[in-house]
Motif scaffolding. Structure first.
Motif, PDB file in Angstrom:
ATOM      1  N   VAL A 104       1.141  -0.961  -0.148  1.00 18.62           N
ATOM      2  CA  VAL A 104       0.353  -0.043  -0.233  1.00 18.62           C
ATOM      3  C   VAL A 104       0.922   1.306  -0.192  1.00 18.62           C
ATOM      4  N   TYR A 105       1.092   2.134  -0.753  1.00 14.26           N
ATOM      5  CA  TYR A 105       1.144   3.597  -1.293  1.00 14.26           C
ATOM      6  C   TYR A 105       0.028   4.942  -0.934  1.00 14.26           C
ATOM      7  N   HIS A 155      -9.871  14.325  -0.285  1.00 16.66           N
ATOM      8  CA  HIS A 155      -9.763  13.830  -1.274  1.00 16.66           C
ATOM      9  C   HIS A 155      -8.987  13.804  -2.464  1.00 16.66           C
ATOM     10  N   ASP A 156      -7.749  14.498  -1.888  1.00 21.69           N
ATOM     11  CA  ASP A 156      -6.962  14.964  -2.865  1.00 21.69           C
ATOM     12  C   ASP A 156      -5.324  13.616  -2.708  1.00 21.69           C
ATOM     13  N   ARG A 157      -5.634  12.917  -2.132  1.00 20.65           N
ATOM     14  CA  ARG A 157      -4.368  11.736  -1.173  1.00 20.65           C
ATOM     15  C   ARG A 157      -4.470  10.673  -2.920  1.00 20.65           C
ATOM     16  N   GLU A 158      -3.817  10.407  -3.485  1.00 21.17           N
ATOM     17  CA  GLU A 158      -3.541   9.349  -4.155  1.00 21.17           C
ATOM     18  C   GLU A 158      -3.036   8.178  -3.991  1.00 21.17           C
ATOM     19  N   LYS A 172      -8.308   7.756  -6.728  1.00 17.50           N
ATOM     20  CA  LYS A 172      -8.366   8.497  -5.938  1.00 17.50           C
ATOM     21  C   LYS A 172     -10.364   9.129  -5.977  1.00 17.50           C
ATOM     22  N   VAL A 173     -10.226  10.242  -4.995  1.00 18.43           N
ATOM     23  CA  VAL A 173     -11.458  10.880  -5.316  1.00 18.43           C
ATOM     24  C   VAL A 173     -11.171  11.254  -6.821  1.00 18.43           C
TER      25      VAL A 173
END
Length: 265
Positions: A138-139, A204-207, A240-241
């Motif tokens: 997981v990254y 929401h801005d995480r990948e 991602k969102v």
């Protein structure tokens, strides 16, 4: 909805449901709504059934941002279906009053190996298809977070937090929060292997990147909402969102907390 008049009906036909829909069609004609034969020609897409039918209506019509989705249930509880085939009076009231509002629900954007991309409204699920655990690195935003070992993982939207995620003891998330949740399916935690062991809510801005460790079990089942996808030999899944939001209609007196209390308490 005065500027939206072209309606496509999405449902599985049966005699009992067809009779109820005929009554709803009469109401629509009364207020000058027109039925169309293809969802591409519609600016309102109405599904008749449970939440599963609503999800299929969105998927089959291509997650359209320029259309309004309306869920009409057939007597079963639902988080996306505010109207009922047994209560046509409420549907007519929605057409002529200010008791409804449009909600915008976030979706997930998923990319598999840079070759296939798709959207999810509820969740992305990754599960082992054989009786053997598998490993996922997981990254988050390019940083290694953990190596998961177990039966699989679920990434859900806030609205999807009450579905598969909830059955895994994931958190119920207010849909006004724009983000995604990572939840484990039967993780292995012992002196040799260790995972977070708890749901993880990401902004929401995480990948999120899930890299499947190639240890002989590299054929996971990948699910998009309530549909299994035929993707084999998956190596890397990016989530991602999405900026794409789904517009849906709901009654103002049927809030998210009302639905949670009705469904779980």
């Amino acid at each position: 909805m005065s500027d939206r008049k072209n309606v496509f009906l999405f449902y599985k036909k049966n005699d009992e449901l067809e009779e109820k829909i005929q009554e709803i069609r009469k109401i629509g004609r009364k207020y000058d709504y027109r039925l169309v034969d293809h969802p591409d020609d519609a600016n309102i897409i109405a599904s008749f059934g449970g939440d599963g039918t609503f999800l299929q209506a969105i998927r089959k019509s291509g997650f359209r941002e320029d259309a309004l989705y309306v869920g009409v249930n057939d007597g079963r509880l639902g988080f996306y279906t505010d109207f009922n085939t047994n209560d046509p009076e409420k549907i007519e009231m929605a057409l002529q009053s200010d008791q409804t509002e449009i909600l915008k629900y976030p979706t997930l954007e998923v990319d598999v190996d840079g070759m296939q991309s798709f959207q999810c409204l509820n969740e992305l699920s990754i599960r082992s298809q054989i009786i053997k655990t598998f490993a996922i690195d997981v990254y988050i935003d390019g940083l290694y977070f953990e190596t998961f070992r177990g039966d699989g993982m679920v990434v859900s939207t806030p609205t999807g937090s009450t579905a598969y995620n909830r059955s895994l003891n994931g958190a119920i998330v207010d849909p006004k929060l724009n983000g995604m949740q990572l939840t484990e399916i039967a993780s292995i935690n012992n002196n040799q292997y260790r995972t977070l062991g708890a749901p993880l809510i990401l902004n929401h801005d995480r990948e999120l990147v899930l890299k499947i460790v190639q240890d002989g079990n590299d054929h996971p089942i990948i699910g998009a909402d309530n549909e299994a996808l035929s993707i084999r030999h998956s190596h890397e899944i990016k989530v991602k969102v999405s900026n794409k939001k789904i517009k849906t209609l709901r009654m103002k007196d049927n809030l998210f907390l009302h639905k949670v209390r009705r469904s779980f308490l």
